[in-house]
Scaffold this active site. Sequence first.
Site, short mmCIF file in Angstrom:
data_model
loop_
_atom_site.label_atom_id
_atom_site.label_comp_id
_atom_site.label_asym_id
_atom_site.label_seq_id
_atom_site.Cartn_x
_atom_site.Cartn_y
_atom_site.Cartn_z
N ALA A 29 44.59 -1.84 10.55
CA ALA A 29 43.55 -1.47 9.59
C ALA A 29 43.38 0.05 9.63
O ALA A 29 42.29 0.58 9.83
CB ALA A 29 42.23 -2.18 9.89
N LEU A 30 44.51 0.71 9.45
CA LEU A 30 44.56 2.17 9.65
C LEU A 30 43.71 2.91 8.63
O LEU A 30 43.63 2.54 7.47
CB LEU A 30 46.02 2.63 9.55
CG LEU A 30 47.00 1.97 10.53
CD1 LEU A 30 48.40 2.53 10.34
CD2 LEU A 30 46.55 2.14 11.98
N HIS A 34 43.07 7.35 12.18
CA HIS A 34 44.39 7.10 12.75
C HIS A 34 45.40 8.11 12.20
O HIS A 34 46.25 8.62 12.93
CB HIS A 34 44.90 5.69 12.38
CG HIS A 34 44.05 4.58 12.91
ND1 HIS A 34 43.24 3.82 12.11
CD2 HIS A 34 43.88 4.11 14.17
CE1 HIS A 34 42.62 2.91 12.83
NE2 HIS A 34 42.98 3.07 14.09
N LYS A 150 38.51 10.74 20.04
CA LYS A 150 37.33 10.99 20.87
C LYS A 150 36.18 10.04 20.53
O LYS A 150 35.19 9.99 21.24
CB LYS A 150 36.85 12.43 20.68
CG LYS A 150 37.74 13.46 21.33
CD LYS A 150 37.13 14.84 21.09
CE LYS A 150 37.90 15.93 21.79
NZ LYS A 150 37.35 17.26 21.45
#
Length: 278
Positions: A29-30, A34, A150
């Site tokens: 589910a990029l 990503h 992060k």
Amino acid sequence: MIIINSIEELYYETKKAKGSIGFIPTMGALHEGHLSLIRQARKESELVVVSIFVNPTQFLEGEDLDSYPKKEKADRKICELAGVDILFMPTVEMMYGKDELRISAPAIRGFILEGTSRAGHFDGMLQIVMKLLNLIAYHQPKKFRAYFGKKDAQQLALITQMVKDYFINVEIVPCNIVRDGDGLALSSRNIYLSKEQRVHALSLSRSLKKATKMVIKKEFESSKIKEKMEKELTYIEVEYIALVNRQFVPIKHIELGNTIILVAGKVGKTRLIDNIWI
Ligand code: PAF
């Protein structure tokens, strides 16, 4: 781009690599978050490998394993357009055996914040990341790099520790959080939000902005910052607001250059996390 569904083929293809490998493990589910990891890896590596694997062991009973968004066709296209060389899509049977040796998250850092709300999640996450890193490193005599966002700050801290504790020959590259124009941190789970819930979810990033403003005005006391953030988080079922140092030890006062302010909560049924590195 080569799509690989077997471990033997992955070994074969990575063995051929002459230069550095950049690896981005994902659960699919990029989104743009990503993509920013892939872009960074593309700049820094000869061979870019992305894995897509919805790892069952990091989901707890009652979590969204079965409904976790799957967008295989779109993911393939995104990877292809982003210049990924190898897309590794293993099955559960390939990655897990029966009666496996288990990895446990560290007793303190692994059992605060996300480790409290999702006890057991980090064990499963570390287990699969260890396996994936070892697979990619198998024929890699030189150091290779693996890229992590992060946004999952505790995940990043624990992976960094695992790599150090287990002498894994990989450089962990932390990558900045990517946000939508309205400030919402990108997450595969954002698609669960209704229009109204999305508006409510914005208070997460707003609360972090407020916290940053306080720090700029030299308010360094954690309790005061948390108090202010809490007021901002209306419509959110807050799970935690926390200030930790980069080693993930809770702090009473901001340490400039060594602090992460984190927030987690539910909007409706959707659990969201966000943070800012100060
Ligand atoms: O952050 C994620 O998407 C997952 O936790 C990871 C690192 C791919 C392991 O399954």
